[in-house]
Write a protein that holds these residues in place. Structure first.
Motif, PDB file in Angstrom:
ATOM      1  N   ILE A  84       0.856  -1.195   0.000  1.00 51.74           N
ATOM      2  CA  ILE A  84       0.000   0.000   0.000  1.00 51.74           C
ATOM      3  C   ILE A  84       0.891   1.244   0.000  1.00 51.74           C
ATOM      4  O   ILE A  84       1.896   1.272   0.702  1.00 51.74           O
TER       5      ILE A  84
ATOM      6  N   LYS B   9       1.566  -4.886   3.633  1.00 53.53           N
ATOM      7  CA  LYS B   9       2.763  -4.100   3.948  1.00 53.53           C
ATOM      8  C   LYS B   9       2.410  -2.663   3.592  1.00 53.53           C
ATOM      9  O   LYS B   9       2.466  -2.257   2.430  1.00 53.53           O
TER      10      LYS B   9
ATOM     11  N   GLU C 281       5.893   3.040   4.678  1.00 57.56           N
ATOM     12  CA  GLU C 281       6.642   3.518   5.845  1.00 57.56           C
ATOM     13  C   GLU C 281       6.373   4.994   6.129  1.00 57.56           C
ATOM     14  O   GLU C 281       6.512   5.451   7.261  1.00 57.56           O
TER      15      GLU C 281
ATOM     16  N   SER D 240       4.686   3.494  -7.432  1.00 53.58           N
ATOM     17  CA  SER D 240       5.377   4.064  -8.592  1.00 53.58           C
ATOM     18  C   SER D 240       5.664   2.988  -9.642  1.00 53.58           C
ATOM     19  O   SER D 240       5.824   1.816  -9.310  1.00 53.58           O
TER      20      SER D 240
ATOM     21  N   THR E 230       8.863   0.869  -8.902  1.00 57.83           N
ATOM     22  CA  THR E 230       8.684  -0.167  -7.881  1.00 57.83           C
ATOM     23  C   THR E 230       7.772  -1.273  -8.411  1.00 57.83           C
ATOM     24  O   THR E 230       7.990  -2.455  -8.129  1.00 57.83           O
TER      25      THR E 230
END
Ligand code: ADP
Length: 479
Positions: free
Chosen positions: A147, A173, A176, A227, A230
């Motif tokens: 996420i 996950k 952060e 993105s 990623t």
């Protein structure tokens, strides 16, 4: 809610090693709590818990029973709406009204998929005489969800609620940079009656916990929003185990305005579509294509509206909050200094409230005009409140410009001409086309996802349930 712990099998769990990640408040740049920095061992623990739930209590429930639990979660989240909104606003920096809308959206996702759980079914198929053939829609098993930080509540809602409704157990996950609300949601889901292991959250960095999830052999389906770079890495990692992947990778979505459009209706919508969440929205309307006759008058109207936009801390609840981080702020500044260097005219900008804390990650909404279609600002995702305007001559040029980026997520078309509305809707390569309206990420019921580099697979709406299931064909020969 305790600090720096994962939520696995309905319990707060510390990392084996206990390093942490500081969480900054984007409104003032100061740390205010910390997250557990999960690693492969924590991910493995969560995947094992999910597998046990899928093969145990959770997996044995009927679709109607799953739906009932999802309704309970929706109700519990609704009771905690304001607290969730406050947490989301502080963690992401978004103005409170936006955070409240996001907290309402996650309730709606759980409600929608609660109702859908027992309406998902296969089909019977005509085949040779003497056969009966039908299909079953079965859950994948354990689904992984990576996420992003821009809409934690909304993106978790659309992905996890649909996956649970289909009968999967989930390992999440979150990002952060912003995920506190999701830890609280997981705790509330447990209180609402979700069996242990059906939903597990491991916090941590992408390259550590995220990568461990993407390459874990126990993950049966992976959904990722983030993105494109990623997304490529995730796809490569998932390919090691042939894990199916749903990707939502952002966009450079055009607002296409023809000269006959209703300016009064479109001006506030066009502004909201780039200012909402400080432009950090995959489906932000970040390009403005305007038919030449309407170009100057529309830009004048927009410039006046941009110049009164106010930016400040989440709690001040102004038009726009800060960006998520100093890194994101620098990225937007780099785009803007490139624009200045290349002589792209600055048409208007809003103002950062002088009372906003100095160390917050602020950027005033900015309107740039005459952006050349081949310029980086017209092709790449800024992920900030920057609108790039350019003129077009006619319908065919509008289509060429609209489709002239690698992305294809959403498009807005503004015209009163019915035939043109339909021609444009068909010609534009995007997963969603809005005619005389625009919903940046809006619509729980509406399938959403990209074409081209914006990704593949669909989330939201009933369509998402197909992605969270696999199809089994059963052929019975009975003579
Ligand atoms: P941004 O760069 O804006 O943070 P990302 O696409 O990198 O956007 O992040 C979206 C999500 O992907 C976050 O949860 C992040 O932790 C995760 N992520 C980042 N890098 C990786 C990676 N190499 N493997 C798996 N997940 C990752």
């Amino acid at each position: 809610m305790p600090e720096a712990l994962h939520f696995i099998a309905n319990r707060w769990v510390a990392s084996d090693k206990s390093p942490t990640i500081p969480v900054l408040d984007p409104s003032d740049g100061q740390p205010f709590t910390k997250l557990a920095r999960g690693d492969a061992a924590d991910i493995h623990h969560a995947v094992s818990a999910a597998r046990s739930a899928f093969e145990g209590d959770w997996g044995r429930l009927s679709a109607a029973e799953r739906g009932r639990i999802l309704y309970q979660i929706a109700n519990t989240l609704a009771q905690h709406h304001e607290a969730l909104a406050q947490l989301e606003a502080r963690d992401t920096g978004k103005p409170l009204k936006q955070a409240r809308a996001d907290a309402a959206a996650i309730v709606r996702y759980f409600e929608f998929y609660a109702g859908a759980a027992d309406k998902l079914h296969g089909e019977s198929l005509p085949y040779q005489n003497g056969y009966t053939v039908f299909t079953l829609r079965e859950p994948h098993g354990v689904t992984g969800h990576i996420i992003p930080w821009n809409y934690p509540l909304q993106i978790f809602g659309r992905s996890v609620a649909a996956s649970l409704a289909a009968g999967n157990a989930c390992v999440v996950k979150p990002a952060e940079d912003a995920c506190l609300s999701l830890l609280r949601v997981a705790e509330l889901a447990a209180e609402a009656g979700l069996p242990p292991g059906a939903l597990n959250l491991v916090t941590g960095y992408g390259a550590e916990a995220g990568a461990a999830l993407a390459r874990h052999p126990g993950i049966d389906h992976l959904s990722f929003t983030g993105s494109p770079a990623t997304g490529t890495l995730i796809t490569q990692m998932a390919a090691e185990h042939h894990t199916p992947v749903t990707l939502e990778l952002g966009g450079k979505s055009p607002q296409i305005v023809f000269a006959d459009a209703d300016f009064d209706a479109l001006v506030p919508v066009v502004i909201n579509a780039i200012v909402q969440n400080a432009g950090q929205t995959c489906s932000a309307g970040s390009r403005l294509l305007v038919q030449r006759d309407a170009y100057e008058p529309l830009l004048e109207r927009l410039a006046a509206a941009f110049s009164v936009l106010r930016v400040g801390p989440a709690s001040a609840d102004l038009d726009c909050g800060p960006l998520i981080s100093a890194r994101q702020q620098q990225r937007v500044w780099d785009f803007l200094s490139e624009a200045q260097h290349d002589g792209i005219p600055l048409m208007a900008h809003g103002e950062v409230d002088p009372a906003a804390p100095e160390a917050g990650f602020y950027q005033a909404p900015t309107l740039l005009r005459d952006v050349p279609p081949e310029h980086r600002l017209a092709r790449e995702e800024v992920f900030g409140p920057v609108l790039a305007a350019m003129p077009f001559a006619d319908e065919s040029e509008a289509v060429r410009l609209a489709n002239g980026t690698l992305y294809g997520l959403v498009a807005g078309v503004w015209t009163r001409d019915g035939g043109r509305q339909l021609r444009m809707a068909r010609a534009v390569r995007a997963g969603q086309v809005f005619i005389n309206n625009y919903g940046a990420g809006g619509g729980v019921e509406l399938p959403f996802g990209g074409m081209k580099h914006s990704g593949h697979g669909r989330e939201k709406g009933f369509e998402a349930l197909y992605g969270f299931t696999t199809l089994k064909t059963i052929a019975i020969r009975h003579g």
